[in-house]
Design a protein around this motif. Structure first.
Motif: not given
Length: 216
Positions: A84-93, A128-133
């Motif tokens: 799984t790669y985040s780029i694929d998940t973000l494309r789908q979302l 997407a945006h990125f929020c980091v804690a």
């Protein structure tokens, strides 16, 4: 008003109170319409996970059940046969929510330090945006932060309001929020027979006991 969806991915092996606190914090700050929690299927950067995908997804459902924000457990990564790669998940979302929705990827500072190892990491901001804690005192130009990541993050810094009302491409650093809980440490404690009830929700602990998970 723009639809805003916060995205929280992870192995969740097991899910712990730090994950829930991170999701809850940004869900409140951004006034999200939905918190989408995404258990990883075959996370390519990690060793094999202990619990099965179905068990990890069920533990996530139990852990996030008490939040007031609408929570959806998204199993798309589990259902993929390949790594799984985040780029694929973000494309789908993005395809699911359309071009105008605000999609906000949540992560801790440790993940940000490794962002340049993710597949097509610079394209992630197109979706997407990125929020980091981060812990107090954390700095983008601090030790261990790749220069390319620090530069990309710094030039995109925006306000929570702007992130809430635009589709993608901005970053935010919450320096007043960090939870130091490691799933690795929790697994080690459970294998030793120690209790981890301050770190894991009672519902998840019950599930772990019932399914005899993380025993040595």
């Amino acid at each position: 008003m723009t639809v805003c969806v916060a995205l929280l991915g992870g192995s969740y092996d097991p899910v712990h109170k730090g994950h829930v606190a991170l999701g809850s914090y940004f869900a409140a700050q951004l006034q999200v319409d939905q918190l989408r929690v995404i258990p990883a299927g075959a996370p390519w950067q990690k060793e094999a996970v202990t619990a099965s995908p179905e068990q990890r997804a069920e533990m996530v459902r139990l852990a996030f059940a008490g939040l007031t924000v609408p929570v959806v457990v998204d199993c798309q990564e589990i259902e993929r046969a390949a790594p799984t790669y985040s780029i694929d998940t973000l494309r789908q979302l993005r395809a699911e929510f359309g071009p105008q929705a605000s999609l906000v990827f949540l992560m801790g500072a440790d993940q940000l330090r490794r962002l340049d190892t993710w597949r097509d990491w610079q394209q992630l901001f197109d979706f997407a945006h990125f929020c980091v804690a981060a812990r107090a005192g954390f700095a983008l130009d601090g030790p261990g932060m790749p220069q390319a990541v620090a530069d990309a993050f710094a030039r995109r810094l925006g306000t929570l309001e702007h992130i809430r009302n635009t589709p993608h491409g901005l970053t935010y650093l919450a320096q007043d929020f960090a939870v130091d809980i490691s799933a690795t440490q929790i697994r080690a404690a459970l294998q030793r027979g120690a209790t981890a009830n301050s770190l894991i929700s009672p519902l998840v602990l019950d599930y772990i006991e019932q399914h005899n998970l993380y025993k040595s």
